[in-house]
Design an enzyme around this catalytic site. Structure first.
Site, PDB file in Angstrom:
ATOM      1  N   ASP A  40       4.209   1.423  -0.170  1.00 38.24           N
ATOM      2  CA  ASP A  40       3.393   0.299   0.312  1.00 38.24           C
ATOM      3  C   ASP A  40       3.817  -1.005  -0.358  1.00 38.24           C
ATOM      4  OD1 ASP A  40       1.391  -0.806   1.873  1.00 38.24           O
ATOM      5  OD2 ASP A  40      -0.180  -0.454   0.385  1.00 38.24           O
ATOM      6  N   ASN A  42       5.543  -3.735   1.511  1.00 38.59           N
ATOM      7  CA  ASN A  42       6.649  -4.467   2.137  1.00 38.59           C
ATOM      8  C   ASN A  42       6.214  -5.846   2.639  1.00 38.59           C
ATOM      9  OD1 ASN A  42       8.023  -2.094   1.786  1.00 38.59           O
ATOM     10  ND2 ASN A  42       8.126  -1.545   3.944  1.00 38.59           N
ATOM     11  N   ARG A  44       3.670  -7.755   1.656  1.00 40.63           N
ATOM     12  CA  ARG A  44       3.395  -8.704   0.559  1.00 40.63           C
ATOM     13  C   ARG A  44       4.682  -9.175  -0.100  1.00 40.63           C
ATOM     14  NH1 ARG A  44      -0.640  -4.816  -2.114  1.00 40.63           N
ATOM     15  NH2 ARG A  44       0.149  -3.505  -0.427  1.00 40.63           N
ATOM     16  N   TRP A  45       5.653  -8.272  -0.205  1.00 36.35           N
ATOM     17  CA  TRP A  45       6.953  -8.651  -0.783  1.00 36.35           C
ATOM     18  C   TRP A  45       7.563  -9.794   0.043  1.00 36.35           C
ATOM     19  CZ3 TRP A  45      11.977  -9.044   0.806  1.00 36.35           C
ATOM     20  CH2 TRP A  45      12.968  -9.058  -0.189  1.00 36.35           C
ATOM     21  N   HIS A  57      10.169  -5.007   5.432  1.00 34.48           N
ATOM     22  CA  HIS A  57      10.437  -3.622   5.847  1.00 34.48           C
ATOM     23  C   HIS A  57      11.935  -3.306   5.698  1.00 34.48           C
ATOM     24  CE1 HIS A  57       6.356  -3.152   7.067  1.00 34.48           C
ATOM     25  NE2 HIS A  57       6.424  -3.965   8.099  1.00 34.48           N
ATOM     26  N   SER A  85       2.150   5.478   9.379  1.00 32.51           N
ATOM     27  CA  SER A  85       0.942   6.297   9.556  1.00 32.51           C
ATOM     28  C   SER A  85       0.436   6.234  10.996  1.00 32.51           C
ATOM     29  CB  SER A  85      -0.158   5.814   8.611  1.00 32.51           C
ATOM     30  OG  SER A  85      -0.684   4.573   9.065  1.00 32.51           O
ATOM     31  N   TRP A  89       0.044   2.408  14.056  1.00 33.43           N
ATOM     32  CA  TRP A  89       0.272   2.072  15.470  1.00 33.43           C
ATOM     33  C   TRP A  89      -0.588   0.880  15.887  1.00 33.43           C
ATOM     34  CZ3 TRP A  89       4.438   3.682  17.771  1.00 33.43           C
ATOM     35  CH2 TRP A  89       4.950   4.961  17.527  1.00 33.43           C
ATOM     36  N   LEU A 151      18.180  18.515  -1.891  1.00 33.56           N
ATOM     37  CA  LEU A 151      16.869  17.873  -1.737  1.00 33.56           C
ATOM     38  C   LEU A 151      16.380  17.968  -0.293  1.00 33.56           C
ATOM     39  CD1 LEU A 151      14.655  15.826  -2.848  1.00 33.56           C
ATOM     40  CD2 LEU A 151      16.138  14.030  -1.934  1.00 33.56           C
ATOM     41  N   LEU A 215      -5.560   6.835  -0.777  1.00 36.64           N
ATOM     42  CA  LEU A 215      -4.587   7.753  -0.184  1.00 36.64           C
ATOM     43  C   LEU A 215      -4.254   7.403   1.265  1.00 36.64           C
ATOM     44  CD1 LEU A 215      -5.744  11.176  -1.691  1.00 36.64           C
ATOM     45  CD2 LEU A 215      -3.842   9.725  -2.399  1.00 36.64           C
ATOM     46  N   SER A 216      -5.055   6.568   1.905  1.00 34.85           N
ATOM     47  CA  SER A 216      -4.761   6.107   3.266  1.00 34.85           C
ATOM     48  C   SER A 216      -4.347   7.255   4.199  1.00 34.85           C
ATOM     49  CB  SER A 216      -3.690   5.002   3.250  1.00 34.85           C
ATOM     50  OG  SER A 216      -4.108   3.905   2.478  1.00 34.85           O
TER      51      SER A 216
HETATM   52  C1  IPE Z   1      -0.095   3.397   4.018  1.00 36.82           C
HETATM   53  O1  IPE Z   1       0.044   2.018   3.917  1.00 36.82           O
HETATM   54  C2  IPE Z   1       0.827   3.928   5.064  1.00 36.82           C
HETATM   55  C3  IPE Z   1       2.245   3.891   4.727  1.00 36.82           C
HETATM   56  C4  IPE Z   1       2.753   3.504   3.605  1.00 36.82           C
HETATM   57  C5  IPE Z   1       3.112   4.368   5.764  1.00 36.82           C
HETATM   58  P1  IPE Z   1      -0.941   1.046   4.689  1.00 36.82           P
HETATM   59  O2  IPE Z   1      -0.535  -0.331   4.339  1.00 36.82           O
HETATM   60  O3  IPE Z   1      -0.960   1.372   6.141  1.00 36.82           O
HETATM   61  O4  IPE Z   1      -2.347   1.418   4.061  1.00 36.82           O
HETATM   62  P2  IPE Z   1      -3.721   0.618   4.023  1.00 36.82           P
HETATM   63  O5  IPE Z   1      -4.015   0.168   5.415  1.00 36.82           O
HETATM   64  O6  IPE Z   1      -3.552  -0.537   3.103  1.00 36.82           O
HETATM   65  O7  IPE Z   1      -4.718   1.606   3.491  1.00 36.82           O
HETATM   66  C1  IPE Z   2       4.281  -0.392   3.859  1.00 36.10           C
HETATM   67  O1  IPE Z   2       4.197  -1.749   3.631  1.00 36.10           O
HETATM   68  C2  IPE Z   2       5.051  -0.059   5.107  1.00 36.10           C
HETATM   69  C3  IPE Z   2       4.227   0.490   6.192  1.00 36.10           C
HETATM   70  C4  IPE Z   2       2.951   0.728   6.109  1.00 36.10           C
HETATM   71  C5  IPE Z   2       4.884   0.767   7.446  1.00 36.10           C
HETATM   72  P1  IPE Z   2       3.114  -2.663   4.326  1.00 36.10           P
HETATM   73  O2  IPE Z   2       3.664  -3.174   5.615  1.00 36.10           O
HETATM   74  O3  IPE Z   2       1.808  -1.952   4.469  1.00 36.10           O
HETATM   75  O4  IPE Z   2       2.997  -3.831   3.282  1.00 36.10           O
HETATM   76  P2  IPE Z   2       1.688  -4.578   2.801  1.00 36.10           P
HETATM   77  O5  IPE Z   2       0.718  -3.549   2.315  1.00 36.10           O
HETATM   78  O6  IPE Z   2       1.162  -5.335   3.979  1.00 36.10           O
HETATM   79  O7  IPE Z   2       2.168  -5.467   1.704  1.00 36.10           O
HETATM   80 MG    MG Z   3       0.222  -1.779   3.225  1.00 34.78          MG
END
Ligand code: IPE
Ligand code: IPE
Ligand code: MG
Length: 270
Positions: A40, A42, A44-45, A57, A85, A89, A151, A215-216
Site C-alpha cells: 500500500d 503508491n 501517496r508516493w 503504481h 482487491s 474495482w 519461490l 487488513l483490508s
Molecule cells: C489494500 O489497499 C489493497 C491492496 C494493497 C491491493 P487499499 O488502499 O485498497 O486499502 P484501504 O482502502 O486503504 O483499506
Molecule cells: C496500493 O497503493 C496499490 C493498490 C491498492 C492497487 P494505493 O493506490 O492504495 O496507494 P494509496 O493508499 O492511495 O497511497
Molecule cells: Mg491504499
C-alpha cells in the site's frame, strides 16, 4: 527496528553467501516460510512528488521486482502479494485501466527473469474479472514457470477474503445439498480445501506498507496466527534492506499459538 540494524542484518546475511552465487544463506530456522504483503501507498508516493497515481503504481512494480528477488534469495518458500482487491474495482475507471495495463506489462516483462530464478507464479482471486488480454498474459506467466520449484509467488488479483470465503461456503452448501458432502465432515482442515490458498501454508508473517493498520479484506482466515508488521514506508520506497530488517524482527518473535511461553520453549520430546 531502525534501518541501521536492518541493513546490518542484510549485510550479515550477505556475508554468509556461498562463494558461487548470490543466494544468502540465512539460518533456516529464522526465515519465515510464507510472507504475505499488503503493498500500500503508491498513490501517496506519487502525490508527494506532485505526480499522478499511475506513476506511483508504476514505481511500485520496481518494489515488487526487488522484494521478490530478496524473498527468493533468502529461501522464503511463499510470497503472497496483495496487488488488487475486489474493492479496488470501485476506483476511478482510469486508475483501474492503468493498473490492469501495468499488471499485464509487468508480468510479460518479469516472467523470463522469474523463470530463470526458478520462481513459480500462482494466481489468487477472481481472475475472470480481469481484461482478457491481462488474463492471457498472466496465464502465459503461470505456464512458463509451472515447473519452477523455488519461490512460489502468489499474486492476489481481484481478491478479497470475503469473496473467497463466500465462494467456499457456496460450494460446500451445493455439495451438501447434492448429498456429496456430509456436514459433519466439515472440519477446519476440510474447509481450507475450498480456499484459493489450499496448496499453501498459512502466512507466518504479514507485512503492510503505507502506514495503515488494517487488513483490508486480505487473508482473514489464513492470517489467524500470522505475525503482523506495519511500516509507514510507502510501497514504492520499500527496500530490500527494510525487508531484511523486518525478517530480523520476525526472528525475535515468540509464536505461541495459544500455548504458554514455557510450553513453546520446552525441549522437544523424542
Ligand atoms: C489494500 O489497499 C489493497 C491492496 C494493497 C491491493 P487499499 O488502499 O485498497 O486499502 P484501504 O482502502 O486503504 O483499506
Ligand atoms: C496500493 O497503493 C496499490 C493498490 C491498492 C492497487 P494505493 O493506490 O492504495 O496507494 P494509496 O493508499 O492511495 O497511497
Ligand atoms: Mg491504499
Amino acid at each position: 527496528m531502525n534501518s541501521a540494524s536492518g541493513v546490518q542484518f542484510a549485510i550479515t546475511k550477505i556475508e554468509k553467501m556461498t562463494e558461487s552465487d548470490n543466494i544468502p544463506k540465512i539460518n533456516k530456522g529464522s526465515v519465515p516460510r510464507h510472507v504475505a504483503i499488503i503493498m500500500d501507498g503508491n498513490g501517496r508516493w506519487a502525490r508527494q512528488r506532485m505526480q499522478g497515481r499511475s506513476e506511483g503504481h508504476a514505481e511500485g512494480v520496481n518494489s515488487v521486482h526487488n522484494i521478490t528477488q530478496a524473498a527468493s534469495d533468502c529461501g522464503i518458500k511463499y510470497l503472497t502479494l496483495y496487488a488488487f482487491s475486489t474493492e479496488n474495482w470501485a476506483r476511478p475507471a482510469e486508475e483501474v485501466d492503468t493498473l490492469m495495463h501495468l499488471i499485464g506489462w509487468a508480468i510479460r516483462k518479469e516472467t523470463p527473469e522469474l523463470k530463470a530464478n526458478n520462481v513459480h507464479i500462482n494466481l489468487i482471486g477472481d481472475i475472470s474479472r480481469l481484461p482478457e488480454q491481462v488474463q492471457a498474459d498472466l496465464r502465459a506467466g503461470c505456464e512458463a514457470t509451472k515447473d519452477c520449484d523455488g519461490l512460489n509467488l502468489n499474486l492476489c488479483l481481484s481478491y478479497s477474503s470475503r469473496w473467497e470465503l463466500t465462494r467456499a461456503v457456496r460450494e460446500i452448501a451445493r455439495l451438501a445439498a447434492e448429498g456429496a458432502l456430509n456436514p459433519d465432515d466439515i472440519s477446519e482442515s476440510a474447509f481450507e480445501q475450498y480456499l484459493s490458498t489450499s496448496q499453501f501454508p498459512d502466512p507466518d508473517l504479514l507485512i503492510r506498507t503505507g502506514g495503515e493498520q488494517r487488513l483490508s479484506n486480505f487473508l482473514l482466515w489464513q492470517a489467524a496466527y500470522s505475525e503482523l508488521y506495519f511500516t509507514p514506508t510507502l510501497w514504492p520506497d520499500f527496500s530490500k534492506e527494510e525487508f531484511f530488517g523486518i525478517l530480523e524482527d520476525f526472528s525475535h518473535r515468540e509464536r505461541r499459538f495459544g500455548k504458554t511461553s514455557d510450553q513453546v520453549n520446552a525441549p522437544t520430546q523424542i
